[in-house]
Motif scaffolding. Structure first.
Motif, PDB file in Angstrom:
ATOM      1  N   GLY B  14       0.812  -1.208   0.000  1.00 59.11           N
ATOM      2  CA  GLY B  14       0.000   0.000   0.000  1.00 59.11           C
ATOM      3  C   GLY B  14       0.847   1.260   0.000  1.00 59.11           C
ATOM      4  O   GLY B  14       2.083   1.218   0.107  1.00 59.11           O
ATOM      5  N   TYR B  17      -1.363   7.862   2.383  1.00 59.65           N
ATOM      6  CA  TYR B  17      -2.137   8.896   1.696  1.00 59.65           C
ATOM      7  C   TYR B  17      -1.403  10.233   1.754  1.00 59.65           C
ATOM      8  O   TYR B  17      -0.776  10.582   2.748  1.00 59.65           O
ATOM      9  N   PHE B  21      -2.102  11.558  -4.373  1.00 67.19           N
ATOM     10  CA  PHE B  21      -2.473  10.146  -4.279  1.00 67.19           C
ATOM     11  C   PHE B  21      -3.579   9.815  -5.267  1.00 67.19           C
ATOM     12  O   PHE B  21      -3.532   8.799  -5.958  1.00 67.19           O
ATOM     13  N   ILE B  25      -3.344   6.855  -8.254  1.00 67.88           N
ATOM     14  CA  ILE B  25      -4.114   5.610  -8.379  1.00 67.88           C
ATOM     15  C   ILE B  25      -5.042   5.652  -9.587  1.00 67.88           C
ATOM     16  O   ILE B  25      -5.376   4.609 -10.155  1.00 67.88           O
ATOM     17  N   TYR B  34      -3.967  -1.233  -0.982  1.00 67.94           N
ATOM     18  CA  TYR B  34      -4.665  -0.490   0.076  1.00 67.94           C
ATOM     19  C   TYR B  34      -4.026   0.873   0.228  1.00 67.94           C
ATOM     20  O   TYR B  34      -2.961   1.140  -0.349  1.00 67.94           O
ATOM     21  N   VAL B  35      -4.684   1.718   0.992  1.00 68.52           N
ATOM     22  CA  VAL B  35      -4.129   3.021   1.340  1.00 68.52           C
ATOM     23  C   VAL B  35      -4.052   3.114   2.864  1.00 68.52           C
ATOM     24  O   VAL B  35      -4.955   2.663   3.573  1.00 68.52           O
ATOM     25  N   THR B 255       3.762  -0.728   3.630  1.00 68.04           N
ATOM     26  CA  THR B 255       3.307   0.597   3.195  1.00 68.04           C
ATOM     27  C   THR B 255       4.501   1.444   2.811  1.00 68.04           C
ATOM     28  O   THR B 255       5.447   1.579   3.602  1.00 68.04           O
TER      29      THR B 255
END
Lengths: 278, 282
Positions: B14, B17, B21, B25, B34-35, B255
């Protein structure tokens, strides 16, 4: 040393870097707070306070991308933001609520913080003022046309000393030490070749025309820079000539330079331009 | 609304944010799974919740002051609880740090109103702090259904009274709390560089089997100290550490904390793909 007290002292220093300065000069104060002075790196704490303020200004990064990039590349961020943190606390002013105002406040601080005799600082001063000028002119509404300007153009005709030049639109003037476009382009590279940016005094006019959205950036000569800086909508050609060290009767060279600015569209004249009586 | 696939095998990748962003995406569909959104950002800008129509959300937090001696406000705890429930975050990643402390009065040396910061500080690395974390975690576990996993702090200077290294501190906390870890490899590299230890050797001393999530971001050296920098891409050392961790750990998520997307998209995509490949190989 009691962890709770250590945390209290660290947090206090980060929130108010002026305390760190006090602890440097009066280490017994730290002792009274339960901290052995030799156990706390006050220099590092000062810099950490700068880091927290830098992070608080991350939103400004998008408005001043070249400025932040240069600060990072030159290793100036932490020191600048640490000094900024201390400045804000000593002035008793909270950080602004909006990103735009934070950017404005930060720029005001930076232009005074910068030491223009230091090469990399000179570049920082140039890029921050370049980006700020663009922000400022973009943020203001499109300027309304000055009435009567279309009829007053009289290229090739002599200019009366009483004629009052007016700016067609809005301008921001800067004396720079480098070419800001060259600098901005260099900063977009993976390894910015800042050492190769030539340092030389240059004059720029950032100009947003009437009812236009785009901004023109013109490099002008020193004379044009000072003339434009004196145009305020009430000073006459004669007034400006005198302020620049000439007489109230402008020279031919002076009026030709004004005509060039008129031809570019930056200047218009509020009175009809007629040749002086023979 | 999309929710994190807690039953999935393998690590999901991920992005944290930040500005840009949405554009990323939109142009790179399917590149991330995911974020990760900071709770504080959701609290300040509730409209960000709509992002969950596009991607699952993992909540990150910097408000509980897990290693601090002052509790967070009840309002903070309640709001975090609500967000955790709403997002169905698989866990809450919180800093093993403090954001508030007793006030001090320089003149009278008496406690005043607390000092509340907007940035986490590395705590004193000591048994006293470990015990405080144990107490705090016990309290938070009664509130949150989602587990709290703990993120190692970057260390920029020696905290007075510390008796442990960062590895010892994190290991002791994880053991006594039986907690999962959010292993921030950049923070780990920063701490190692600033405390002059060999990061690649030190990482082996961590209880890597407890790692649930990994963070990757950049750092830079200024004024003689290495600092966290989410605007910079992760340097080679961070990826070397990731390779080591992948040999022993089975994290569920990684992440990339590239909040500011200040470097080319191609580089970002390459880091996403590289991270995914390393974890799949491990």
């Amino acid at each position: 040393m009691n962890a709770r007290q250590v945390h209290a002292v660290l947090a206090a220093g980060v929130e108010n870097p002026a305390l760190i300065s006090t602890w440097r000069t009066e280490p017994t104060r730290l002792l009274r707070l339960g901290i052995e002075p030799g156990c706390l790196d006050l220099d590092a704490l000062w810099k950490f306070a700068g880091l927290t303020i830098k992070v608080r200004h991350n939103g400004v990064r998008q408005q001043l991308p070249g400025t932040f990039r240069l600060m990072a590349v030159a290793g100036l961020e932490i020191g600048l933001f640490a000094d900024y943190a201390a400045f804000r606390v000593s002035s008793g002013r909270m950080y602004a609520a909006t990103t735009s105002q934070r950017a404005h406040d930060l720029v005001q601080f930076m232009v005074h913080w910068i030491d223009p005799s230091v090469g990399i600082h000179a570049l920082l001063g140039d890029i921050v003022r370049h980006e700020q000028a663009l922000l400022l002119l973009n943020a203001t509404p499109a300027p309304e046309a000055v009435s009567g300007t279309a009829d007053d153009s009289a290229a090739g005709v002599g200019l009366r000393p009483s004629a009052v030049p007016q700016i067609c639109g809005r301008i921001v003037l800067h004396e720079m030490q480098s070419d800001p476009f060259l600098l901005a382009a260099a900063l977009r590279q993976t390894v910015p070749p800042l050492a190769h940016i030539p340092l030389q005094t240059r004059y720029y006019c950032y100009w947003r025309r009437h009812q236009a959205s785009e901004i023109d950036v013109l490099e002008v000569d020193e004379f044009g820079y000072y003339v434009l800086s004196l145009v305020d909508g009430s000073r006459s050609v004669a007034d400006i000539s005198r302020r620049l060290g000439g007489s109230r009767r402008p020279t031919r060279g002076f009026t030709q330079s004004l005509a060039q600015l008129e031809a570019l569209g930056i200047l218009a004249f509020g009175h009809a331009r007629t040749a002086d009586a023979a | 609304m999309k929710f994190f696939d807690s039953a999935g095998t393998g690590a999901q990748i991920g992005l944290a944010y930040g500005p840009g962003f949405g554009d990323f995406i939109a142009s790179n569909d399917g590149v991330i799974d995911y974020v990760e959104i900071p709770f504080e950002q959701l609290r300040h800008s509730p409209e960000l919740a709509s992002i969950q129509e596009l991607l699952p959300v993992i909540l990150h937090c910097a408000s509980l002051s897990v290693a601090g001696f002052l509790p967070p406000s009840q309002a903070t705890v309640d709001t975090l609880h609500q967000e955790a429930e709403r997002t169905r975050t698989p866990w809450i990643g919180e800093h093993l740090a403090f954001v508030s402390a007793d006030g001090i009065n320089e003149e009278a040396e008496r406690d005043l109103s607390p000092t509340n910061l907007t940035y986490t500080l590395c705590p004193q690395l000591s048994e006293e702090t470990v015990q405080r974390v144990v107490e705090n975690m016990a309290s938070f576990r009664r509130t949150f259904a989602a587990p709290l996993i703990l993120e190692n702090s970057p260390q920029y200077f020696a905290v007075p009274g510390s008796t442990m290294s960062m590895v010892e501190f994190v290991s002791e906390v994880a053991s006594q709390c039986d907690a999962g870890l959010l292993l921030d490899l950049s923070h780990f590299a920063i701490t190692s560089l600033n405390t002059r230890v060999d990061a690649l050797k030190e990482i082996e001393r961590l209880p890597l089997e407890r790692v649930v999530e990994i963070h990757v971001s950049g750092y830079n050296e200024q004024s003689g100290v290495v600092w966290d920098d989410h605007a910079a891409p992760a340097p080679p050392l961070v990826f070397e550490l990731l390779e080591r961790v992948a040999e022993r750990a089975r994290p569920r998520a990684l992440t990339l904390e590239y909040n500011w997307l200040t470097f080319p998209t191609a580089l970002l995509v390459s880091h996403i793909e590289r991270s995914r490949a390393i974890l799949e190989r491990g």
